[in-house]
Design a protein around this motif. Structure first.
Motif, PDB file in Angstrom:
ATOM      1  N   UNK A  50       0.790  -1.117   0.084  1.00 58.01           N
ATOM      2  CA  UNK A  50      -0.070   0.094  -0.152  1.00 58.01           C
ATOM      3  C   UNK A  50       0.987   1.245   0.156  1.00 58.01           C
ATOM      4  N   UNK A  51       0.660   2.198  -1.211  1.00 62.02           N
ATOM      5  CA  UNK A  51       1.529   3.191  -1.393  1.00 62.02           C
ATOM      6  C   UNK A  51       1.116   4.327  -0.692  1.00 62.02           C
ATOM      7  N   UNK A  52       1.973   5.366  -0.471  1.00 64.46           N
ATOM      8  CA  UNK A  52       1.384   6.609  -0.002  1.00 64.46           C
ATOM      9  C   UNK A  52       2.511   7.751  -0.455  1.00 64.46           C
ATOM     10  N   UNK A  53       1.934   8.869  -0.467  1.00 65.91           N
ATOM     11  CA  UNK A  53       3.058  10.292  -0.987  1.00 65.91           C
ATOM     12  C   UNK A  53       2.597  10.549  -2.368  1.00 65.91           C
ATOM     13  N   UNK A  54       3.630  11.025  -2.999  1.00 67.22           N
ATOM     14  CA  UNK A  54       3.452  11.693  -4.343  1.00 67.22           C
ATOM     15  C   UNK A  54       2.771  12.962  -4.443  1.00 67.22           C
ATOM     16  N   UNK A  55       2.668  13.752  -5.726  1.00 67.56           N
ATOM     17  CA  UNK A  55       2.192  14.886  -5.665  1.00 67.56           C
ATOM     18  C   UNK A  55       2.564  15.666  -6.785  1.00 67.56           C
ATOM     19  N   UNK A  56       2.483  17.078  -6.774  1.00 74.54           N
ATOM     20  CA  UNK A  56       2.886  18.066  -7.625  1.00 74.54           C
ATOM     21  C   UNK A  56       3.758  18.874  -7.140  1.00 74.54           C
ATOM     22  N   UNK A  57       5.008  18.721  -7.252  1.00 76.97           N
ATOM     23  CA  UNK A  57       6.252  19.861  -6.850  1.00 76.97           C
ATOM     24  C   UNK A  57       6.964  20.627  -7.947  1.00 76.97           C
ATOM     25  N   UNK A  58       7.463  21.701  -7.633  1.00 82.74           N
ATOM     26  CA  UNK A  58       8.414  22.457  -8.543  1.00 82.74           C
ATOM     27  C   UNK A  58       9.718  21.673  -8.680  1.00 82.74           C
ATOM     28  N   UNK A  59      10.662  21.865  -9.629  1.00 78.08           N
ATOM     29  CA  UNK A  59      11.667  21.390  -9.708  1.00 78.08           C
ATOM     30  C   UNK A  59      12.587  21.779  -8.825  1.00 78.08           C
ATOM     31  N   UNK A  60      13.758  20.749  -8.078  1.00 72.35           N
ATOM     32  CA  UNK A  60      14.193  21.224  -7.004  1.00 72.35           C
ATOM     33  C   UNK A  60      13.799  20.832  -5.781  1.00 72.35           C
ATOM     34  N   UNK A 109      -0.133   0.027  -5.895  1.00 70.92           N
ATOM     35  CA  UNK A 109      -1.277   0.395  -6.922  1.00 70.92           C
ATOM     36  C   UNK A 109      -0.740   1.528  -7.811  1.00 70.92           C
ATOM     37  N   UNK A 110       0.414   2.160  -7.452  1.00 66.48           N
ATOM     38  CA  UNK A 110       1.131   3.408  -7.994  1.00 66.48           C
ATOM     39  C   UNK A 110       0.678   4.609  -7.749  1.00 66.48           C
ATOM     40  N   UNK A 111       1.741   5.712  -7.689  1.00 65.56           N
ATOM     41  CA  UNK A 111       1.202   7.004  -7.215  1.00 65.56           C
ATOM     42  C   UNK A 111       1.804   8.062  -8.185  1.00 65.56           C
ATOM     43  N   UNK A 112       1.272   9.017  -8.672  1.00 64.80           N
ATOM     44  CA  UNK A 112       1.589   9.937  -9.374  1.00 64.80           C
ATOM     45  C   UNK A 112       2.671  10.952  -8.828  1.00 64.80           C
ATOM     46  N   UNK A 113       4.032  11.052  -9.473  1.00 64.26           N
ATOM     47  CA  UNK A 113       4.894  12.307  -9.157  1.00 64.26           C
ATOM     48  C   UNK A 113       4.911  13.078 -10.375  1.00 64.26           C
ATOM     49  N   UNK A 114       4.693  14.218  -9.877  1.00 63.01           N
ATOM     50  CA  UNK A 114       4.633  15.349 -11.230  1.00 63.01           C
ATOM     51  C   UNK A 114       5.674  16.423 -10.762  1.00 63.01           C
ATOM     52  N   UNK A 115       6.720  16.699 -11.486  1.00 64.55           N
ATOM     53  CA  UNK A 115       7.581  17.625 -11.335  1.00 64.55           C
ATOM     54  C   UNK A 115       7.559  18.721 -12.311  1.00 64.55           C
ATOM     55  N   UNK A 116       7.198  19.956 -11.957  1.00 65.42           N
ATOM     56  CA  UNK A 116       7.075  21.203 -13.041  1.00 65.42           C
ATOM     57  C   UNK A 116       8.352  21.970 -12.983  1.00 65.42           C
ATOM     58  N   UNK A 117       8.407  22.570 -14.266  1.00 63.92           N
ATOM     59  CA  UNK A 117       9.748  23.072 -14.518  1.00 63.92           C
ATOM     60  C   UNK A 117       9.603  24.679 -13.993  1.00 63.92           C
TER      61      UNK A 117
END
Length: 123
Positions: free
Chosen positions: A5-15, A115-123
């Protein structure tokens, strides 16, 4: 039967940093993190021996990501620092009942998957 069972992930900025966690039930030999970006194959990120604590990293994350495990809480974590847009992907934790040290990076050895968790890193 092994369950993850995974947790965490999200949308963050580069760095920025993110921490992923995965709670595991059942007997396993090693835990790994893999990721899959859109249009790409799933790839190895990091792995850790459950008893030995030996760690393995993909060259692309070496020095930026840190894998750890808590054998009391039955949790494996992936601390991701200095994130880059190229790190954007769905991240999966996985478990194997055995891998030799040279083979713990092989996706084919991992039978159990989160189940997988999305990690999105914006520039």
């Amino acid at each position: 039967q092994v369950q993850l069972l995974e947790s965490g992930g999200g949308l963050v900025q580069a760095g920025a940093s993110l921490r992923l966690s995965c709670v595991v039930s059942g007997r396993i030999y090693a835990m790994g993190w893999f990721r899959q970006a859109p249009g790409k194959e799933r790839e190895f990120v990091s792995a850790i021996g459950w008893s030995s604590g030996s760690t393995y990293y993909a060259d692309s994350v070496q020095g930026r990501f840190t894998i750890s495990r808590d054998t009391v809480q039955n949790t494996v974590s992936l601390q991701m620092d200095s994130l880059k847009p190229d790190d954007t992907a769905v991240y999966y934790c996985a478990a194997t009942t055995y891998c030799s040290p040279s083979a713990c990076k092989m996706i084919s050895l991992y039978k159990y998957w989160g189940q997988g968790t999305q990690v999105t890193v914006s520039s």
